[in-house]
Enzyme design. Structure first.
Site, PDB file in Angstrom:
ATOM      1  N   HIS A   1     -23.472  -1.932  14.726  1.00 51.40           N
ATOM      2  CA  HIS A   1     -24.323  -2.696  15.354  1.00 51.40           C
ATOM      3  C   HIS A   1     -24.752  -4.160  14.373  1.00 51.40           C
ATOM      4  CE1 HIS A   1     -24.299   0.863  17.798  1.00 51.40           C
ATOM      5  NE2 HIS A   1     -24.980   0.095  18.543  1.00 51.40           N
TER       6      HIS A   1
ATOM      7  N   ASP B   1     -22.483  -5.103  18.117  1.00 52.78           N
ATOM      8  CA  ASP B   1     -23.418  -5.271  19.365  1.00 52.78           C
ATOM      9  C   ASP B   1     -25.223  -5.414  18.908  1.00 52.78           C
ATOM     10  OD1 ASP B   1     -20.833  -4.248  20.990  1.00 52.78           O
ATOM     11  OD2 ASP B   1     -22.501  -2.178  21.370  1.00 52.78           O
TER      12      ASP B   1
HETATM   13 ZN   LIG Z   1     -26.820  -1.744  21.953  1.00 53.01          ZN
END
Ligand SMILES: [Zn+2]
Length: 286
Positions: A258, A105
């Site tokens: 992430h 992400d």
């Molecule tokens: Zn996010």
């Protein structure tokens, strides 16, 4: 005879009553002395003094602990909501197959996305990237590289507004469409079949609008909280990510990580990718 037996009965009854009364008192006394609080406490004044003492000392400790431990913006609501097979607002947590989906992400990130793409290519693993619109607009070349690598694309909102889901349908739609447009400006005709709410803060409105735009809402099953930097060394942070993913990943899991501004995550996946690849079928969400 009747008179006599009547008197006798009366004597016997009164004796019994007196005895019962005495017994009752005796029982009450013993019970009180033993400290059985439930029935006696309200009647006798002595134990009522002792009973309240544990109550206030117990009461304050459990109450503040959970409220203090849960003010995190990113995952609080999301962590508590999903108990079964679906995430908040009906978002999905699993792939529906045995395949494990790795999702990354907040990117693309000019420093870390290329490193991750290289790692994934080396292991021949396809993943899913949840892109932020502003980042996609800034780095169209990276969006292109992600798509060229055969990875799936996911909409992660225009600028990571954690409260987007609470806005009007029109505002949500405008935000998600703008993000898709930025992705498609880099990769014309790109398929964007997934949406992940910033912070996992899905709402029924967000899920509905996404569905109207042809995107399924994806939550996660495994969250190593790689965005969270405690007072730990970078090495400890990296090891924590590795440990959590290794301990919690099962067949069918969607794993959240992430690639934006998280160098330790990239380093963790140097270890995790071969480890996961050996044990699971790693699939892009399709
Ligand atoms: Zn996010």
């Amino acid at each position: 005879m009747i008179g006599l037996s009547h008197t006798r009965k009366a004597v016997m009854i009164s004796t019994l009553l007196i005895m019962t009364g005495l017994l009752g008192q005796a029982t009450a006394a013993t019970t009180t002395a033993q400290g059985d609080p439930a029935p006696i406490v309200s009647a006798s004044p002595t134990p009522s003094v002792t009973t309240p003492s544990p109550a206030p000392s117990l009461a304050p400790s459990p109450t503040p602990t959970p409220s203090k431990s849960s003010p995190r913006v990113e995952n609080t609501a999301a962590d508590t909501k999903p108990k079964g097979r679906t995430g908040p607002a009906g978002s999905i947590m699993t792939t529906g197959t045995k395949g494990v989906a790795l999702t990354f992400d907040d990117g693309p990130d000019p420093d870390y996305t290329p490193q991750l793409l290289k790692l994934l290519a080396k292991q021949r693993v396809k993943a899913t990237f949840c892109l932020v619109g502003t980042q996609a607009r800034r780095h169209p070349d990276l969006v292109e590289a992600i798509a060229a690598g055969g990875h799936s694309l996911c909409n992660h909102s225009w600028n990571h507004d954690l409260k987007l889901g609470k806005k009007s349908h029109a505002a949500i739609r405008a935000d998600l469409e703008r993000t898709n447009a930025a992705i498609r400006a880099a990769v014309p005709g790109a398929e964007i079949r997934y949406m992940r709410a910033p912070g996992g803060n899905f709402t029924p409105a967000m899920v509905k609008v996404s569905a109207q735009l042809g995107m399924r809402s994806i939550y996660w099953k495994v969250d190593p909280r790689d965005w969270e930097h405690k007072t730990e060394s970078r090495d400890a942070h990296r090891k924590r990510i590795i440990r959590i993913v290794q301990q919690r990943t099962r067949a069918g899991a969607i794993v959240l990580s992430h690639d934006y501004a998280q160098p330790d995550t990239i380093d963790a996946y140097r270890v995790l990718l071969p480890w996961l690849h050996k044990r699971f079928q790693l699939v892009p969400l399709t």
